[in-house]
Design a protein around this motif. Structure first.
Motif, PDB file in Angstrom:
ATOM      1  N   LEU A  47       8.175  13.139  -7.980  1.00  0.00           N
ATOM      2  CA  LEU A  47       8.391  11.730  -8.345  1.00  0.00           C
ATOM      3  C   LEU A  47       9.238  10.993  -7.325  1.00  0.00           C
ATOM      4  N   GLU A  48       8.881   9.733  -7.103  1.00  0.00           N
ATOM      5  CA  GLU A  48       9.794   8.855  -6.378  1.00  0.00           C
ATOM      6  C   GLU A  48      10.072   7.656  -7.274  1.00  0.00           C
ATOM      7  N   LEU A  49      11.345   7.438  -7.568  1.00  0.00           N
ATOM      8  CA  LEU A  49      11.716   6.322  -8.444  1.00  0.00           C
ATOM      9  C   LEU A  49      12.299   5.191  -7.602  1.00  0.00           C
ATOM     10  N   ILE A  50      11.696   4.027  -7.737  1.00  0.00           N
ATOM     11  CA  ILE A  50      12.232   2.857  -7.023  1.00  0.00           C
ATOM     12  C   ILE A  50      12.747   1.864  -8.056  1.00  0.00           C
TER      13      ILE A  50
ATOM     14  N   GLU B 160       0.843  -1.220   0.000  1.00  0.00           N
ATOM     15  CA  GLU B 160       0.000   0.000   0.000  1.00  0.00           C
ATOM     16  C   GLU B 160       0.869   1.257   0.000  1.00  0.00           C
ATOM     17  N   LYS B 161       0.398   2.280  -0.644  1.00  0.00           N
ATOM     18  CA  LYS B 161       1.143   3.543  -0.715  1.00  0.00           C
ATOM     19  C   LYS B 161       1.096   4.302   0.603  1.00  0.00           C
ATOM     20  N   LYS B 162       2.294   4.773   1.023  1.00  0.00           N
ATOM     21  CA  LYS B 162       2.296   5.544   2.272  1.00  0.00           C
ATOM     22  C   LYS B 162       2.767   6.973   2.028  1.00  0.00           C
ATOM     23  N   THR B 163       2.897   7.340   0.781  1.00  0.00           N
ATOM     24  CA  THR B 163       3.434   8.658   0.482  1.00  0.00           C
ATOM     25  C   THR B 163       2.525   9.341  -0.526  1.00  0.00           C
ATOM     26  N   ASN B 164       2.595  10.667  -0.559  1.00  0.00           N
ATOM     27  CA  ASN B 164       1.782  11.318  -1.592  1.00  0.00           C
ATOM     28  C   ASN B 164       2.589  11.631  -2.839  1.00  0.00           C
ATOM     29  N   LYS B 165       3.784  11.063  -2.895  1.00  0.00           N
ATOM     30  CA  LYS B 165       4.574  11.222  -4.114  1.00  0.00           C
ATOM     31  C   LYS B 165       4.039  10.292  -5.207  1.00  0.00           C
ATOM     32  N   ILE B 166       4.379  10.619  -6.447  1.00  0.00           N
ATOM     33  CA  ILE B 166       4.036   9.739  -7.562  1.00  0.00           C
ATOM     34  C   ILE B 166       5.137   8.679  -7.641  1.00  0.00           C
ATOM     35  N   ILE B 167       4.764   7.421  -7.534  1.00  0.00           N
ATOM     36  CA  ILE B 167       5.790   6.379  -7.497  1.00  0.00           C
ATOM     37  C   ILE B 167       5.954   5.698  -8.851  1.00  0.00           C
ATOM     38  N   ILE B 168       7.209   5.710  -9.340  1.00  0.00           N
ATOM     39  CA  ILE B 168       7.544   4.936 -10.532  1.00  0.00           C
ATOM     40  C   ILE B 168       8.373   3.749 -10.087  1.00  0.00           C
ATOM     41  N   GLY B 169       7.906   2.549 -10.399  1.00  0.00           N
ATOM     42  CA  GLY B 169       8.681   1.348 -10.081  1.00  0.00           C
ATOM     43  C   GLY B 169       9.387   0.879 -11.340  1.00  0.00           C
TER      44      GLY B 169
ATOM     45  N   ILE C 184       3.102  -4.217  -8.139  1.00  0.00           N
ATOM     46  CA  ILE C 184       1.653  -4.187  -8.363  1.00  0.00           C
ATOM     47  C   ILE C 184       0.926  -4.056  -7.015  1.00  0.00           C
ATOM     48  N   GLU C 185       1.354  -4.883  -6.046  1.00  0.00           N
ATOM     49  CA  GLU C 185       0.745  -4.841  -4.706  1.00  0.00           C
ATOM     50  C   GLU C 185       0.889  -3.467  -4.071  1.00  0.00           C
ATOM     51  N   GLN C 186       2.060  -2.894  -4.300  1.00  0.00           N
ATOM     52  CA  GLN C 186       2.381  -1.580  -3.726  1.00  0.00           C
ATOM     53  C   GLN C 186       1.572  -0.469  -4.397  1.00  0.00           C
ATOM     54  N   LYS C 187       0.917  -0.822  -5.491  1.00  0.00           N
ATOM     55  CA  LYS C 187       0.123   0.133  -6.278  1.00  0.00           C
ATOM     56  C   LYS C 187       0.960   1.299  -6.788  1.00  0.00           C
ATOM     57  N   VAL C 188       2.068   0.978  -7.422  1.00  0.00           N
ATOM     58  CA  VAL C 188       2.884   2.042  -8.020  1.00  0.00           C
ATOM     59  C   VAL C 188       2.050   2.759  -9.080  1.00  0.00           C
ATOM     60  N   ASP C 189       2.402   4.007  -9.344  1.00  0.00           N
ATOM     61  CA  ASP C 189       1.616   4.783 -10.306  1.00  0.00           C
ATOM     62  C   ASP C 189       1.995   4.454 -11.742  1.00  0.00           C
ATOM     63  N   LEU C 190       3.216   3.991 -11.916  1.00  0.00           N
ATOM     64  CA  LEU C 190       3.667   3.613 -13.265  1.00  0.00           C
ATOM     65  C   LEU C 190       4.792   2.595 -13.127  1.00  0.00           C
ATOM     66  N   LEU C 191       4.820   1.697 -14.072  1.00  0.00           N
ATOM     67  CA  LEU C 191       5.811   0.625 -14.033  1.00  0.00           C
ATOM     68  C   LEU C 191       6.698   0.708 -15.277  1.00  0.00           C
TER      69      LEU C 191
ATOM     70  N   PHE D 262      17.566   8.141 -12.348  1.00  0.00           N
ATOM     71  CA  PHE D 262      17.547   8.862 -11.067  1.00  0.00           C
ATOM     72  C   PHE D 262      17.792  10.348 -11.285  1.00  0.00           C
ATOM     73  N   ARG D 263      18.735  10.648 -12.185  1.00  0.00           N
ATOM     74  CA  ARG D 263      19.077  12.045 -12.424  1.00  0.00           C
ATOM     75  C   ARG D 263      17.868  12.794 -12.980  1.00  0.00           C
ATOM     76  N   THR D 264      17.242  12.215 -14.009  1.00  0.00           N
ATOM     77  CA  THR D 264      16.090  12.894 -14.617  1.00  0.00           C
ATOM     78  C   THR D 264      14.932  12.990 -13.626  1.00  0.00           C
ATOM     79  N   ALA D 265      14.728  11.922 -12.859  1.00  0.00           N
ATOM     80  CA  ALA D 265      13.621  11.934 -11.884  1.00  0.00           C
ATOM     81  C   ALA D 265      13.856  12.998 -10.816  1.00  0.00           C
ATOM     82  N   SER D 266      15.122  13.243 -10.489  1.00  0.00           N
ATOM     83  CA  SER D 266      15.409  14.197  -9.402  1.00  0.00           C
ATOM     84  C   SER D 266      15.042  15.631  -9.777  1.00  0.00           C
ATOM     85  N   PHE D 267      14.813  15.880 -11.051  1.00  0.00           N
ATOM     86  CA  PHE D 267      14.358  17.215 -11.450  1.00  0.00           C
ATOM     87  C   PHE D 267      12.866  17.395 -11.190  1.00  0.00           C
ATOM     88  N   HIS D 268      12.224  16.318 -10.797  1.00  0.00           N
ATOM     89  CA  HIS D 268      10.773  16.363 -10.554  1.00  0.00           C
ATOM     90  C   HIS D 268      10.502  15.892  -9.132  1.00  0.00           C
TER      91      HIS D 268
END
Ligand code: FRU
Length: 322
Positions: free
Chosen positions: A38-41, A1-10, A60-67, A29-35
């Motif tokens: 975003l949280e990139l895992i 389950e998501k515990k953050t209000n960031k947009i998560i990319i897995g 999928i279980e974690q309900k990432v916003d994009l894979l 990571f570099r490109t994501a850090s400009f946003h």
């Protein structure tokens, strides 16, 4: 389950054991850090299909916003990738493919075209008969199949170029060394086509130790600090640029997440690197590395400032409360 209000990319990465993959990861990571939203895992499957399937299941279980998925092998990863997409998770496939078009977008260079270009490039170099050894990437991974098919079709019209041996080097240097060692005395050859530069390096190491004959060695990737440098130093003769697409993948992810129009097929371009351009490309790459290091230092500075600021805020809150 998501515990953050960031947009998560897995990002499910098939392996992180080589420099090409590590570059892809740090580009992302570099490109994501400009946003900051975003949280990139990144999860590293270490070259194992079962592990990659598990990691995608967890995303999928974690309900990432994009894979984002770079599948180790196409077949074994197809079902879980399709399942993520069908459950409503926008999915980007990068570099290696799955056996389905059920995803939001694909990004990568055209591997069939690269294989064909390798053949045509060799055709422009030689007008006497040449015997070629091919060291392929991991069987069942799409770039290996496509590079091979493109190459085979590319040499077909050229009666001078003969493929005399082909074996699976599984994308790694040690296997390529083993293969070259095993055939060096029994098979006569003039050219080695390795599906990536580290396997080309493996072949080069053994050939330099064992035969005096001139062998032309061509790889793929042309990564700064690796293939590009090897061509510049004459350790291998040529390579085709295979961009990682890390930066582009994050930008594409943002478009998809913001529901902006995007292409489903996003092709990255490739180009030959040989003694005619390796030096200048290498110099440019070195300059780029300096800029990237500076950017990374700046990002770190900003993060440190944020941390300091947040600590001071908590401190302030604590004082007020007590
Ligand atoms: C890195 C790598 C590259 C190759 C690509 C193909 O893991 O082996 O050298 O170009 O994967 O997917």
């Amino acid at each position: 389950e998501k515990k953050t209000n960031k947009i998560i990319i897995g990002f499910s990465q098939c392996t992180s054991s080589d420099l090409w993959r590590q570059s892809m990861n740090s580009e992302m990571f570099r490109t994501a850090s400009f946003h900051p939203e975003l949280e990139l895992i990144i999860k590293d499957a270490k070259g194992e299909n079962w592990r990659q399937i598990k990691q995608i299941e967890n995303f999928i279980e974690q309900k990432v916003d994009l894979l984002i998925i770079s599948p180790n092998q196409s077949d074994p990863i197809t079902d879980i990738a399709v399942s993520a997409f069908e459950q409503g998770i926008p999915t980007i496939i990068i570099d290696r493919k799955i056996n389905s078009y059920k995803y939001s977008a694909y990004i990568g260079a055209d591997n069939y075209e690269i294989g064909k270009n390798v053949a045509q490039y060799l055709g422009t170099l030689f007008n006497t008969p040449k015997k070629i050894i091919e060291i392929t990437g991991l069987e069942g991974s799409s770039p290996a199949q496509e590079r091979h098919n493109g190459f085979i079709n590319g040499i077909k019209p050229n009666s001078q170029l003969k493929l005399v041996y082909s074996e699976d080097g599984k994308w790694n240097q040690l296997n390529a060394e083993e293969i070259t060692k095993n055939i060096i005395d029994s098979i006569d050859f003039d050219v080695v086509f390795a599906h990536n530069d580290i396997m080309a390096l493996g072949a080069s190491n053994i050939i330099n130790k064992n035969i005096n004959k001139k062998v032309f060695i061509i790889g793929i990737d042309a990564l700064p600090n690796l293939g590009l440098d090897m061509v510049d130093k004459g350790i291998i003769n040529a390579s085709f640029l295979y961009p990682t697409g890390g930066n582009e993948a994050i930008n594409l992810a943002l478009k998809i997440l913001q529901k902006q129009p995007h292409h489903k097929l996003n092709l990255l371009s490739s180009a030959i690197v040989d003694e005619s351009n390796a030096k200048v490309l290498n110099l440019q790459a070195a300059q780029l590395t300096i800029f990237q290091d500076q950017i990374e230092k700046q990002i770190q500075n900003i993060k440190n400032q944020e941390l300091k600021y947040n600590n001071q805020k908590t401190l302030l809150n604590t004082t007020v409360i007590s």
